[in-house]
Scaffold this motif. Structure first.
Motif, PDB file in Angstrom:
ATOM      1  N   TRP A  49       0.840  -1.212   0.000  1.00  0.00           N
ATOM      2  CA  TRP A  49       0.000   0.000   0.000  1.00  0.00           C
ATOM      3  C   TRP A  49       0.867   1.252   0.000  1.00  0.00           C
ATOM      4  O   TRP A  49       0.603   2.210  -0.738  1.00  0.00           O
ATOM      5  N   TRP A  50       1.919   1.263   0.813  1.00  0.00           N
ATOM      6  CA  TRP A  50       2.796   2.423   0.878  1.00  0.00           C
ATOM      7  C   TRP A  50       3.522   2.643  -0.440  1.00  0.00           C
ATOM      8  O   TRP A  50       3.660   3.804  -0.904  1.00  0.00           O
ATOM      9  N   LEU A  51       3.988   1.571  -1.074  1.00  0.00           N
ATOM     10  CA  LEU A  51       4.681   1.722  -2.350  1.00  0.00           C
ATOM     11  C   LEU A  51       3.725   2.251  -3.416  1.00  0.00           C
ATOM     12  O   LEU A  51       4.096   3.115  -4.227  1.00  0.00           O
ATOM     13  N   ALA A  52       2.494   1.733  -3.430  1.00  0.00           N
ATOM     14  CA  ALA A  52       1.512   2.226  -4.397  1.00  0.00           C
ATOM     15  C   ALA A  52       1.168   3.692  -4.143  1.00  0.00           C
ATOM     16  O   ALA A  52       0.995   4.479  -5.080  1.00  0.00           O
ATOM     17  N   LYS A  53       1.076   4.051  -2.877  1.00  0.00           N
ATOM     18  CA  LYS A  53       0.749   5.441  -2.512  1.00  0.00           C
ATOM     19  C   LYS A  53       1.763   6.419  -3.099  1.00  0.00           C
ATOM     20  O   LYS A  53       1.416   7.544  -3.513  1.00  0.00           O
ATOM     21  N   GLY A  55       3.709   5.667  -5.736  1.00  0.00           N
ATOM     22  CA  GLY A  55       3.964   5.367  -7.135  1.00  0.00           C
ATOM     23  C   GLY A  55       5.244   4.605  -7.394  1.00  0.00           C
ATOM     24  O   GLY A  55       5.868   4.775  -8.448  1.00  0.00           O
ATOM     25  N   ARG A  56       5.652   3.760  -6.456  1.00  0.00           N
ATOM     26  CA  ARG A  56       6.906   3.011  -6.596  1.00  0.00           C
ATOM     27  C   ARG A  56       6.641   1.566  -7.009  1.00  0.00           C
ATOM     28  O   ARG A  56       5.600   0.987  -6.679  1.00  0.00           O
ATOM     29  N   GLU A  57       7.599   0.990  -7.699  1.00  0.00           N
ATOM     30  CA  GLU A  57       7.469  -0.392  -8.145  1.00  0.00           C
ATOM     31  C   GLU A  57       7.462  -1.331  -6.946  1.00  0.00           C
ATOM     32  O   GLU A  57       8.261  -1.176  -6.020  1.00  0.00           O
ATOM     33  N   ASP A  58       6.539  -2.307  -6.996  1.00  0.00           N
ATOM     34  CA  ASP A  58       6.442  -3.286  -5.903  1.00  0.00           C
ATOM     35  C   ASP A  58       7.472  -4.384  -6.142  1.00  0.00           C
ATOM     36  O   ASP A  58       7.209  -5.368  -6.823  1.00  0.00           O
ATOM     37  N   MET A  59       8.656  -4.187  -5.585  1.00  0.00           N
ATOM     38  CA  MET A  59       9.743  -5.146  -5.744  1.00  0.00           C
ATOM     39  C   MET A  59      10.408  -5.370  -4.384  1.00  0.00           C
ATOM     40  O   MET A  59      10.280  -4.527  -3.482  1.00  0.00           O
ATOM     41  N   PRO A  60      11.110  -6.505  -4.203  1.00  0.00           N
ATOM     42  CA  PRO A  60      11.652  -6.836  -2.873  1.00  0.00           C
ATOM     43  C   PRO A  60      12.531  -5.750  -2.266  1.00  0.00           C
ATOM     44  O   PRO A  60      12.426  -5.454  -1.075  1.00  0.00           O
ATOM     45  N   ASN A  62      12.512  -2.492  -2.723  1.00  0.00           N
ATOM     46  CA  ASN A  62      11.695  -1.372  -2.262  1.00  0.00           C
ATOM     47  C   ASN A  62      10.927  -1.728  -0.995  1.00  0.00           C
ATOM     48  O   ASN A  62      10.746  -0.897  -0.096  1.00  0.00           O
ATOM     49  N   ARG A  63      10.459  -2.975  -0.926  1.00  0.00           N
ATOM     50  CA  ARG A  63       9.750  -3.420   0.284  1.00  0.00           C
ATOM     51  C   ARG A  63      10.683  -3.381   1.497  1.00  0.00           C
ATOM     52  O   ARG A  63      10.273  -2.974   2.584  1.00  0.00           O
ATOM     53  N   LEU A  64      11.907  -3.818   1.317  1.00  0.00           N
ATOM     54  CA  LEU A  64      12.858  -3.813   2.422  1.00  0.00           C
ATOM     55  C   LEU A  64      13.165  -2.384   2.868  1.00  0.00           C
ATOM     56  O   LEU A  64      13.215  -2.093   4.072  1.00  0.00           O
ATOM     57  N   LEU A  65      13.354  -1.487   1.919  1.00  0.00           N
ATOM     58  CA  LEU A  65      13.610  -0.090   2.271  1.00  0.00           C
ATOM     59  C   LEU A  65      12.435   0.499   3.040  1.00  0.00           C
ATOM     60  O   LEU A  65      12.611   1.203   4.046  1.00  0.00           O
ATOM     61  N   ALA A  66      11.220   0.198   2.576  1.00  0.00           N
ATOM     62  CA  ALA A  66      10.033   0.704   3.262  1.00  0.00           C
ATOM     63  C   ALA A  66       9.931   0.119   4.667  1.00  0.00           C
ATOM     64  O   ALA A  66       9.578   0.819   5.627  1.00  0.00           O
ATOM     65  N   TRP A  67      10.261  -1.171   4.804  1.00  0.00           N
ATOM     66  CA  TRP A  67      10.215  -1.824   6.118  1.00  0.00           C
ATOM     67  C   TRP A  67      11.179  -1.163   7.099  1.00  0.00           C
ATOM     68  O   TRP A  67      10.819  -0.854   8.236  1.00  0.00           O
ATOM     69  N   LEU A  68      12.416  -0.957   6.653  1.00  0.00           N
ATOM     70  CA  LEU A  68      13.417  -0.377   7.543  1.00  0.00           C
ATOM     71  C   LEU A  68      12.998   1.006   8.035  1.00  0.00           C
ATOM     72  O   LEU A  68      13.289   1.388   9.175  1.00  0.00           O
ATOM     73  N   THR A  69      12.293   1.738   7.197  1.00  0.00           N
ATOM     74  CA  THR A  69      11.854   3.080   7.576  1.00  0.00           C
ATOM     75  C   THR A  69      10.578   3.057   8.396  1.00  0.00           C
ATOM     76  O   THR A  69      10.505   3.642   9.481  1.00  0.00           O
ATOM     77  N   LEU A  70       9.560   2.356   7.890  1.00  0.00           N
ATOM     78  CA  LEU A  70       8.221   2.421   8.485  1.00  0.00           C
ATOM     79  C   LEU A  70       8.082   1.592   9.749  1.00  0.00           C
ATOM     80  O   LEU A  70       7.343   1.970  10.663  1.00  0.00           O
ATOM     81  N   LYS A  71       8.753   0.462   9.818  1.00  0.00           N
ATOM     82  CA  LYS A  71       8.577  -0.439  10.954  1.00  0.00           C
ATOM     83  C   LYS A  71       9.760  -0.394  11.922  1.00  0.00           C
ATOM     84  O   LYS A  71       9.578  -0.373  13.137  1.00  0.00           O
ATOM     85  N   GLU A  72      10.985  -0.384  11.383  1.00  0.00           N
ATOM     86  CA  GLU A  72      12.147  -0.347  12.266  1.00  0.00           C
ATOM     87  C   GLU A  72      12.550   1.075  12.637  1.00  0.00           C
ATOM     88  O   GLU A  72      13.382   1.273  13.527  1.00  0.00           O
ATOM     89  N   LEU A 101      12.772   7.104   0.432  1.00  0.00           N
ATOM     90  CA  LEU A 101      13.056   7.114   1.865  1.00  0.00           C
ATOM     91  C   LEU A 101      12.787   8.483   2.468  1.00  0.00           C
ATOM     92  O   LEU A 101      12.304   8.587   3.603  1.00  0.00           O
ATOM     93  N   VAL A 102      13.086   9.528   1.731  1.00  0.00           N
ATOM     94  CA  VAL A 102      12.803  10.880   2.222  1.00  0.00           C
ATOM     95  C   VAL A 102      11.305  11.049   2.448  1.00  0.00           C
ATOM     96  O   VAL A 102      10.867  11.603   3.473  1.00  0.00           O
ATOM     97  N   LYS A 103      10.482  10.540   1.525  1.00  0.00           N
ATOM     98  CA  LYS A 103       9.032  10.654   1.651  1.00  0.00           C
ATOM     99  C   LYS A 103       8.496   9.841   2.834  1.00  0.00           C
ATOM    100  O   LYS A 103       7.503  10.214   3.451  1.00  0.00           O
TER     101      LYS A 103
END
Length: 426
Positions: A49-53, A55-60, A62-72, A101-103
């Motif tokens: 959902w965050w990647l789609a929000k 406009g980023r490609e749903d790929m592993p 990008n998911r890891l980068l989002a995880w490190l920021t949003l959850k960790e 990551l800035v966003k």
């Protein structure tokens, strides 16, 4: 026994193959890799959902980068140091990754704009039937499915008893306790390397969720009886049933997958059980069924199902099945298996139908349809079949959920063939 197609193969199979090619990775590192992987899978919909929000490609990656920021909650500089391009480290961040990551800085994994299904990691194909099933408890039940499953063991009474095994586990420095409901069950409240448990190698214990142990108990197999495990799979419930019988009588473990039966045979040998025969079936209507019609005291049908009850143990499963074959087709297959297996039950014998699903169409509705088509069978209420087991909303059946019982989600019903045909209507 068991798209949104972003997860095509079971995660445990992928991980096993990956580690086999990297035997140099130490146990501690393997544990950390697995922990991260399963955490990502438990946040699959929210990360997407965050990647789609943005406009980023749903790929592993990008998911890891989002995880490190949003959850960790890692800061941008911390992530840059991790993604430094050194040996065994991920490649350095690209400009568009830096911009993502800035966003995401300052955000958390949950967002008030997320649909409920996304926040609860519930795939659309299952949301409506699970809402109907749980009503106001839907949120609690889905949240429980996002937790990590415990390590449950079943003591093999042919080789040991629970107290010595509890002592042996504690001697290994593990926090172990007797299961709340299963008489041979042990819960280990941590995640040790399985290779460090000698009692697994000797067959003194088996890995088996407490709910699965309770389903096997419902079969209530007695020494000297003839029993069929019609969808035996890897043989977990077969082992429990044969042990119930104290190695006396005859158990037939059937399956349509030859590889599963061969693997289960080694487990039977290790457990010291010699009253089990394996039988490969071509299909649920194999001629073997007709030849053994009415020949068994107990028949267990642990049917292939959507696996909704195992989502905390297999978090990727919710994104794999049953989209490819369709829930309706799965329910039809269950009905055919149930009808065929019922032919094996002798007069006065019992049939146990079980799934690791929490969907009514696979459970209560499936049993009701079977009983309507087969007047020679009647439901055996749970308090009669196994008075020691927990009551469920439907008093005739066993219905376990992670939120209410801290087990996998399981359903089981016991039906009995009448000793003589019912009288004709006047």
């Amino acid at each position: 026994m068991h798209q949104v197609n972003s997860v095509a193969r079971p995660a445990d199979a992928v991980v096993s193959a990956w580690f086999r090619g990297r035997r140099y990775i130490h146990d501690k590192d393997r544990g950390q890799i697995l922990e991260l992987l399963y955490a990502l899978l438990r946040h699959h919909a929210r990360l997407g959902w965050w990647l789609a929000k943005h406009g980023r490609e749903d790929m592993p990656r990008n998911r890891l980068l989002a995880w490190l920021t949003l959850k960790e909650g890692k800061a941008l500089d911390q992530i840059k140091r991790l993604f430094n391009g050194a040996k065994f480290a991920p490649a350095s961040l690209m400009d568009h990754e830096h911009a993502l990551l800035v966003k995401l800085q300052g955000c958390t994994i949950d967002h008030p704009g997320m649909p409920e299904e996304v926040k609860l990691e519930c795939p659309s194909w299952a949301a409506d039937p699970l809402r109907r099933r749980f009503k106001e408890a839907f949120g609690n039940e889905m949240a429980a499915l996002l937790t990590s499953a415990p390590l449950d063991l079943r003591v093999n009474p042919i080789k040991s008893t629970r107290e010595p095994m509890l002592g042996a586990l504690k001697d290994l420095g593990l926090r172990a306790e007797a299961s709340a409901m299963a008489p041979y069950g042990i819960r280990v409240n941590e995640r040790p390397s399985l290779t460090s448990l000698p009692m697994l190698k000797t067959g003194e214990v088996e890995i088996q969720d407490e709910g699965s142990q309770l389903v096997a108990m419902l079969v209530d197999a007695r020494p000297g009886e003839r029993v069929v495990d019609f969808c035996a799979g890897a043989g977990g419930k077969t082992l429990a049933i044969a042990a119930q019988m104290n190695n006396k009588g005859h158990v037939v473990a059937c399956d349509v997958m030859d590889g599963r039966l061969k693997r289960s045979a080694e487990r039977f040998r290790r457990a010291g059980l010699h009253n089990i025969e394996t039988r490969l079936l071509a299909s649920e209507t194999d001629r073997w069924v007709k030849r053994h019609k009415g020949g068994f005291d107990r028949v267990l049908v642990d049917a292939p199902c959507s696996g909704t009850g195992t989502w905390r143990r297999n978090p990727d499963a919710r994104w794999r099945a049953p989209e490819e074959q369709g829930l309706d087709n799965l329910v039809s297959l269950q009905a055919r298996i149930l009808a065929s297996a019922a032919r094996l039950v002798k007069p006065g014998g019992r049939l146990v139908y079980a799934t690791c699903s929490m969907l009514p169409a696979e459970n209560e509705e499936q049993v009701a349809a079977f009983l309507a088509r087969n007047p020679a069978f009647r439901a055996v209420p749970l308090h009669d079949a196994a008075p020691q087991l927990p009551n469920s909303a439907h008093s005739d059946y066993l219905s376990l959920t992670p939120a209410r019982h801290d087990t996998d989600g399981f359903f089981a019903a016991v039906v009995q063939r009448e000793a003589s045909p019912p009288p004709s209507a006047c």
